[in-house]
Design a protein around this motif. Sequence first.
Motif, PDB file in Angstrom:
ATOM      1  N   VAL A   1      44.290 -31.025   4.574  1.00  0.00           N
ATOM      2  CA  VAL A   1      44.588 -29.780   5.286  1.00  0.00           C
ATOM      3  C   VAL A   1      44.870 -28.672   4.287  1.00  0.00           C
ATOM      4  N   LEU A   2      44.706 -27.447   4.748  1.00  0.00           N
ATOM      5  CA  LEU A   2      44.980 -26.282   3.918  1.00  0.00           C
ATOM      6  C   LEU A   2      46.446 -25.899   4.028  1.00  0.00           C
ATOM      7  N   PRO A   3      46.996 -25.224   3.042  1.00  0.00           N
ATOM      8  CA  PRO A   3      48.386 -24.756   3.138  1.00  0.00           C
ATOM      9  C   PRO A   3      48.600 -23.935   4.403  1.00  0.00           C
ATOM     10  N   GLY A   4      49.655 -24.260   5.143  1.00  0.00           N
ATOM     11  CA  GLY A   4      49.959 -23.542   6.366  1.00  0.00           C
ATOM     12  C   GLY A   4      49.331 -24.132   7.611  1.00  0.00           C
ATOM     13  N   GLU A   5      48.366 -25.043   7.454  1.00  0.00           N
ATOM     14  CA  GLU A   5      47.756 -25.681   8.617  1.00  0.00           C
ATOM     15  C   GLU A   5      48.709 -26.699   9.224  1.00  0.00           C
ATOM     16  N   ASP A   6      48.508 -26.981  10.515  1.00  0.00           N
ATOM     17  CA  ASP A   6      49.248 -28.036  11.179  1.00  0.00           C
ATOM     18  C   ASP A   6      49.002 -29.357  10.454  1.00  0.00           C
ATOM     19  N   ALA A   7      50.033 -30.200  10.422  1.00  0.00           N
ATOM     20  CA  ALA A   7      49.930 -31.465   9.681  1.00  0.00           C
ATOM     21  C   ALA A   7      48.780 -32.331  10.165  1.00  0.00           C
ATOM     22  N   ARG A   8      48.436 -32.220  11.459  1.00  0.00           N
ATOM     23  CA  ARG A   8      47.386 -33.071  12.007  1.00  0.00           C
ATOM     24  C   ARG A   8      46.046 -32.347  12.131  1.00  0.00           C
ATOM     25  N   ALA A   9      45.922 -31.188  11.487  1.00  0.00           N
ATOM     26  CA  ALA A   9      44.677 -30.430  11.575  1.00  0.00           C
ATOM     27  C   ALA A   9      43.493 -31.170  10.969  1.00  0.00           C
ATOM     28  N   GLY A  10      43.765 -32.088  10.057  1.00  0.00           N
ATOM     29  CA  GLY A  10      42.692 -32.838   9.428  1.00  0.00           C
ATOM     30  C   GLY A  10      42.252 -34.073  10.197  1.00  0.00           C
ATOM     31  N   ARG A  11      42.862 -34.334  11.313  1.00  0.00           N
ATOM     32  CA  ARG A  11      42.493 -35.501  12.130  1.00  0.00           C
ATOM     33  C   ARG A  11      41.439 -35.075  13.147  1.00  0.00           C
ATOM     34  N   TRP A  12      40.293 -35.729  13.129  1.00  0.00           N
ATOM     35  CA  TRP A  12      39.176 -35.408  14.026  1.00  0.00           C
ATOM     36  C   TRP A  12      38.859 -33.903  13.974  1.00  0.00           C
ATOM     37  N   ARG A  13      38.815 -33.380  12.768  1.00  0.00           N
ATOM     38  CA  ARG A  13      38.588 -31.938  12.599  1.00  0.00           C
ATOM     39  C   ARG A  13      37.288 -31.503  13.283  1.00  0.00           C
ATOM     40  N   GLY A  14      37.359 -30.344  13.912  1.00  0.00           N
ATOM     41  CA  GLY A  14      36.195 -29.803  14.585  1.00  0.00           C
ATOM     42  C   GLY A  14      36.010 -30.293  16.010  1.00  0.00           C
ATOM     43  N   THR A  15      36.965 -31.115  16.506  1.00  0.00           N
ATOM     44  CA  THR A  15      36.913 -31.601  17.883  1.00  0.00           C
ATOM     45  C   THR A  15      38.217 -31.234  18.589  1.00  0.00           C
ATOM     46  N   GLU A  16      38.260 -31.467  19.887  1.00  0.00           N
ATOM     47  CA  GLU A  16      39.483 -31.222  20.649  1.00  0.00           C
ATOM     48  C   GLU A  16      40.417 -32.427  20.630  1.00  0.00           C
ATOM     49  N   LYS A  17      39.990 -33.497  20.041  1.00  0.00           N
ATOM     50  CA  LYS A  17      40.791 -34.716  20.001  1.00  0.00           C
ATOM     51  C   LYS A  17      41.981 -34.536  19.068  1.00  0.00           C
ATOM     52  N   THR A  18      43.167 -34.934  19.532  1.00  0.00           N
ATOM     53  CA  THR A  18      44.376 -34.828  18.713  1.00  0.00           C
ATOM     54  C   THR A  18      45.139 -36.148  18.610  1.00  0.00           C
ATOM     55  N   GLU A  19      44.804 -37.119  19.455  1.00  0.00           N
ATOM     56  CA  GLU A  19      45.504 -38.404  19.465  1.00  0.00           C
ATOM     57  C   GLU A  19      44.497 -39.533  19.591  1.00  0.00           C
ATOM     58  N   CYS A  20      44.809 -40.671  18.973  1.00  0.00           N
ATOM     59  CA  CYS A  20      43.917 -41.819  19.065  1.00  0.00           C
ATOM     60  C   CYS A  20      43.997 -42.501  20.424  1.00  0.00           C
ATOM     61  N   GLY A  21      45.130 -42.317  21.125  1.00  0.00           N
ATOM     62  CA  GLY A  21      45.322 -42.959  22.422  1.00  0.00           C
ATOM     63  C   GLY A  21      46.558 -43.826  22.472  1.00  0.00           C
ATOM     64  N   ILE A  22      47.057 -44.245  21.308  1.00  0.00           N
ATOM     65  CA  ILE A  22      48.241 -45.095  21.255  1.00  0.00           C
ATOM     66  C   ILE A  22      49.447 -44.399  21.873  1.00  0.00           C
ATOM     67  N   HIS A  23      49.568 -43.093  21.633  1.00  0.00           N
ATOM     68  CA  HIS A  23      50.755 -42.365  22.065  1.00  0.00           C
ATOM     69  C   HIS A  23      50.510 -41.460  23.269  1.00  0.00           C
ATOM     70  N   LEU A  24      49.403 -41.671  23.979  1.00  0.00           N
ATOM     71  CA  LEU A  24      49.150 -40.880  25.171  1.00  0.00           C
ATOM     72  C   LEU A  24      49.939 -41.432  26.343  1.00  0.00           C
ATOM     73  N   ASP A  25      50.328 -40.534  27.263  1.00  0.00           N
ATOM     74  CA  ASP A  25      51.058 -40.965  28.449  1.00  0.00           C
ATOM     75  C   ASP A  25      50.171 -41.847  29.316  1.00  0.00           C
ATOM     76  N   GLY A  26      50.802 -42.686  30.108  1.00  0.00           N
ATOM     77  CA  GLY A  26      50.057 -43.543  31.021  1.00  0.00           C
ATOM     78  C   GLY A  26      50.482 -44.984  30.892  1.00  0.00           C
ATOM     79  N   ALA A  27      50.247 -45.754  31.950  1.00  0.00           N
ATOM     80  CA  ALA A  27      50.667 -47.153  31.964  1.00  0.00           C
ATOM     81  C   ALA A  27      49.882 -47.956  30.944  1.00  0.00           C
ATOM     82  N   ARG A  28      50.555 -48.875  30.314  1.00  0.00           N
ATOM     83  CA  ARG A  28      49.922 -49.778  29.368  1.00  0.00           C
ATOM     84  C   ARG A  28      49.191 -50.885  30.113  1.00  0.00           C
TER      85      ARG A  28
END
Length: 243
Positions: free
Chosen positions: A207-234
């Motif tokens: 990531v670049l200085p000042g960017e969000d810590a997770r800006a480098g994850r799935w860059r260029g997409t709307e995805k921000t989570e892998c699914g492990i920490h998403l709400d919903g029943a297990r």
Amino acid sequence: MPLDAHALIAAHAAALNAELADAPAEAILARALGTGEIAMVSSFGAESVVLLHLLSRVDPDRPVLFLETGMLFAETLAYQTEVAETLGLTDIRIIRPDPADTFAHDPDGLLHQSDTDTCCAIRKVKPLELALQSFDGWITGLKRHHGGDRARLAVVEADGAALKFNPLAAWSREDIAAHMDAHALPRHPLVAKGFASIGCAPCTESVLPGEDARAGRWRGTEKTECGIHLDGARIWPARPSKD
């Protein structure tokens, strides 16, 4: 799981969150460790060593689940070994995807290029859920400073049939760095190269200085989570009674 059981777990989580909302991380961790069979889940990423260090001081024999997706950076694998040895953690459990799933859905290892959600599901979400079946809940290193949905992170959450504890929810980047410095904890080698949040190699960039810590994850997409920490029943039910 029956609706009333969901309601009971949600009520329990809400009560614990009210009790621990302003508690120090050590108190939250102690409360979690005293709540049934609880495992810690760690990515051994950029900030992971802080929570692992806190655990090592009170219960170094506690199970720590580490998802080895088959696509991690070589630096992460080496760092996992270094941290476990340095902190004296004795029960690191390496969790891997089911070979049948990777063969059926990702035989050439290129699924991440066309369907990141399914790739994460077979390499991370399903393996972790299966590994957690023998536990009453889990401890994570999530923090509000990560932004996005995590900005509203509770200290204790109801996660399907289990409790999920986030002892470092209120910690800032500065808090993390200060703890590492104070205890001379080893840094993930990719942090020095600009990686602030570290996942699988094909889907993680610096990531670049000042960017969000997770800006480098799935860059260029709307995805921000892998699914492990998403709400919903297990998919995993409450652990069967020992009676």
